[in-house]
Design a protein around this motif. Structure first.
Motif, PDB file in Angstrom:
ATOM      1  N   GLU A 372       1.494   6.822  -8.100  1.00 30.81           N
ATOM      2  CA  GLU A 372       0.906   6.025  -9.134  1.00 30.81           C
ATOM      3  C   GLU A 372       1.372   6.611 -10.448  1.00 30.81           C
ATOM      4  N   GLN A 478       5.813  -4.622  -9.530  1.00 33.36           N
ATOM      5  CA  GLN A 478       4.440  -4.855  -9.250  1.00 33.36           C
ATOM      6  C   GLN A 478       4.532  -5.098  -7.721  1.00 33.36           C
ATOM      7  N   GLU A 479       5.484  -5.854  -7.138  1.00 32.17           N
ATOM      8  CA  GLU A 479       5.424  -6.158  -5.873  1.00 32.17           C
ATOM      9  C   GLU A 479       5.737  -4.867  -4.899  1.00 32.17           C
ATOM     10  N   VAL A 481       4.938  -1.927  -5.868  1.00 31.35           N
ATOM     11  CA  VAL A 481       3.803  -1.121  -5.820  1.00 31.35           C
ATOM     12  C   VAL A 481       2.412  -1.547  -4.894  1.00 31.35           C
ATOM     13  N   ASN A 482       2.638  -2.943  -4.755  1.00 31.59           N
ATOM     14  CA  ASN A 482       1.753  -3.499  -3.743  1.00 31.59           C
ATOM     15  C   ASN A 482       2.224  -3.200  -2.324  1.00 31.59           C
ATOM     16  N   LEU A 483       3.499  -3.323  -2.125  1.00 35.31           N
ATOM     17  CA  LEU A 483       4.091  -2.826  -0.853  1.00 35.31           C
ATOM     18  C   LEU A 483       3.687  -1.452  -0.606  1.00 35.31           C
ATOM     19  N   LYS A 485       1.190   0.313  -1.725  1.00 40.28           N
ATOM     20  CA  LYS A 485       0.027   0.390  -1.299  1.00 40.28           C
ATOM     21  C   LYS A 485      -0.540  -0.013   0.237  1.00 40.28           C
ATOM     22  N   GLU A 486       0.175  -1.125   0.454  1.00 43.27           N
ATOM     23  CA  GLU A 486      -0.010  -1.650   1.830  1.00 43.27           C
ATOM     24  C   GLU A 486       0.477  -0.651   2.986  1.00 43.27           C
ATOM     25  N   LYS A 489      -1.765   2.234   3.292  1.00 41.61           N
ATOM     26  CA  LYS A 489      -3.212   1.644   4.078  1.00 41.61           C
ATOM     27  C   LYS A 489      -2.872   1.864   5.392  1.00 41.61           C
TER      28      LYS A 489
END
Length: 606
Positions: A372, A478-479, A481-483, A485-486, A489
């Protein structure tokens, strides 16, 4: 003549005696004084009569040594039916001098009279006739209507104040005998009727005054409560008033401050307008110099756009790699889910090990924070670009203002030219050359203005394109970052599933080892049972000698048979004894298998 029931005659006699004793006690108390001591004879006779009334029809209960017939049993029930009687029962049980139930019952009656609640307690008993039937016969005084009449008569005793000392009296050994001489009429009683009527009227007035006092006390208490509530509300209102006044004063001060600040702002704006007029004249001269600076800014913006396009390509390549990794992880997840569905039955007892996984989650969270931070740096770069675009917009606005000022100057020049034409018509020949030169200058200015307008439009188009590219890059970041994070996870889930699978395999190994041990134990038990199945108990005629000492059985040497292995020993050889909680004596045990031996009679004894 009809024969009367003796129990009914007894009930009637006891009721009459209760009436006489209660009436005599009230009359003597009013004449003697309302507070009575324990030595007062009518009071003692009243307690004796009450004992006889409570004893009538009482069932005889068999105790361990003899038959028991006391009134303490029904009186003890009152504390269950009437909660306020718990204090009397507890104090009666705690009295040190009382040893018999009858003494406790007498102490209970005296305490109930001092509390002025004897009628209430006995009324609770009479209502519960199902419970009284355990202590009284069906024809007893307490089970019939006479008991209710006596309870009604006892209400009149609330007029009397009794001050009795129960602790020092010997209530166990008192003899309850009714003295009938007290209740016989005399000549003095006939003359005292008028006085009794006067005393009754005084008592009625006293009761009326007491009830009035009670009502007045209740109204006074309610008025006090209202006064307290009004005082509290008054204090609250005073506090709110003070707070409101303070708020008004503060608002007035703020209003004065705002007015003074408004006047200062007006003065500052006037000075600022004068300064801006001077600055506008200077900016007309610096316009040409600033145009070159704008060209340089435009070139720098183009270079930064190219760098951002390269960054975008790099990010797209990373996205392709991460998508491929995501597909691989999804395949691995599907395989792991199949394994988990097969092993869910064994996972029920192993959920307590999830606490160890929490530490791993903390480490992964720290890694997430690092990623981050990297994304924050990229966002800062984007914000810098946005600041530069804002600066370009500001410069464009300034250029527009300067163009408007130039147009105004042109209009003023045209107006001056028209005036000069009207004034100097005669001098047109001499000034035609100068006019033509000025027209040329105007044409040049107009061409310059058109060029600047076109350049401005191109700059605005470029700025819009840059804004679109920046917004597009933001969405892509943003996409990404989301990828990420996934992806993190999925990695965490993979690690958790791996740890769970390892724990399951370890648990299965432990279960397999325990099952193998239990199977070996079962096989050993089966072999022992097979070995014992071939053995058969010997008959009494065949068992003539002990197996250990090989001596004949007799009266002194009795047979002891093992119920497990079937061997027979004499009492001298089977010395092993074990104590058992079920039997008072120790039990003999077999020497070979340690089972309990059974004593059998010898062959010589019938």
């Amino acid at each position: 003549l009809a024969v009367k029931d003796p129990t009914a005659v007894e009930r009637a006699n006891l009721l009459n005696m209760a009436k006489l004793s209660i009436k005599g006690l009230i009359e003597s108390a009013l004449s003697f004084g309302r507070t009575l001591d324990s030595d007062y004879p009518p009071l003692q006779q009243f307690f004796v009569v009450m004992e006889h009334c409570l004893k009538h029809g009482l069932k005889v209960r068999k105790s361990f040594l003899s038959y028991n017939k006391t009134i303490w049993g029904p009186l003890e029930l009152v504390e269950k039916l009437y909660p306020e009687a718990e204090e009397i029962a507890a104090s009666v049980r705690d009295l040190p001098g009382l040893k018999t139930p009858l003494g406790r019952a007498r102490a209970w009656l005296r305490l109930a009279l001092m509390q002025k609640k004897m009628a209430d307690y006995l009324r609770c008993l009479i209502i519960q006739r199902d419970l009284l039937s355990e202590f009284y016969e069906y024809h007893a005084l307490m089970m019939e209507e006479e008991g209710a009449v006596i309870v009604g008569l006892l209400v009149g005793l609330n007029v009397i104040d009794a001050n009795l000392c129960v602790k020092g009296e010997d209530l166990d050994s008192q003899v309850g005998v009714i003295d009938f001489s007290v209740y016989l009429k005399s000549d003095d009683d006939i003359g005292g009727k008028e006085r009794n009527v006067q005393i009754a009227a005084i008592l009625d007035q006293k009761n009326y005054v007491e009830e009035l006092n009670r009502q007045l006390n209740s109204t006074v208490s309610s008025l006090h409560a209202r006064v307290d509530s009004l005082e509290k509300s008054n204090t609250k209102l005073i506090e709110e008033l003070a707070i409101a006044k303070n708020n008004i004063i503060k608002l007035q001060e703020e209003n004065h401050q705002l007015r003074s600040e408004n006047s200062l702002i007006l003065m500052k704006t006037q000075h600022h307008l004068e300064a801006t007029k001077v600055d506008v004249e200077a900016e007309l001269q610096t316009y040409k110099h600033s145009r070159q600076g704008l060209d340089e800014m435009y070139n720098e913006a183009r270079r930064q756009l190219r760098e951002e396009a390269q960054l975008r390509q790099d990010m797209e390549s990373e996205l392709v790699v991460q998508v491929s990794m995501k597909h691989e992880i999804e395949l691995a997840m599907k395989l792991l889910e199949k394994d988990i569905h097969e092993k869910q039955d064994t996972l029920i007892g192993l959920r307590q090990q999830l606490d160890e996984v929490k530490a791993i989650n903390v480490e992964m969270y720290q890694k997430l924070q690092v990623s981050e931070d990297a994304m924050k740096e990229k966002n800062e770069i984007i914000s810098r670009l946005e600041d530069k675009t804002n600066q370009i917009n500001a410069t464009m606005k300034q250029l527009e203002q300067r163009l408007q000022q130039a147009e105004k100057a042109q209009m003023e020049a045209e107006a001056e030219d028209e005036k000069l034409k009207q004034e100097y018509v005669n001098k047109s020949e001499s000034l035609q050359n100068e006019f033509s030169q000025k027209e040329k200058q105007l044409l040049q200015l107009e061409t310059d203005l058109k060029i600047e307008k076109e350049w401005r439009q191109t700059l605005e188009d470029d700025l819009q394109k840059e804004k679109e590219t920046v917004s597009h890059l933001r969405t892509e970041t943003q996409e990404i970052v989301n990828l990420k994070k996934e992806f993190l996870k999925l990695q965490e889930k993979k690690k958790q599933l791996k740890s769970i699978c390892e724990d399951q395999e370890a648990a299965l190994q432990e279960l397999a080892s325990k099952l193998s041990e239990s199977k070996l134990k079962i096989e050993d038990i089966k072999e022992a049972n097979k070995a014992l199945q071939g053995q058969v108990w010997l008959k009494d005629k065949e068992a003539t000698h002990c197996k250990l000492c090989e001596k004949e059985f007799s009266l002194s040497k009795r047979k002891h048979h093992c119920r497990n292995c079937g061997e027979i020993f004499c009492n001298a050889c089977s010395d092993n004894e074990l104590p058992l909680p079920s039997s008072p004596k120790p039990v003999r045990v077999c020497d070979s298998c340690h089972a309990i031996l059974i004593q059998r009679c010898s062959s010589n004894v019938p």
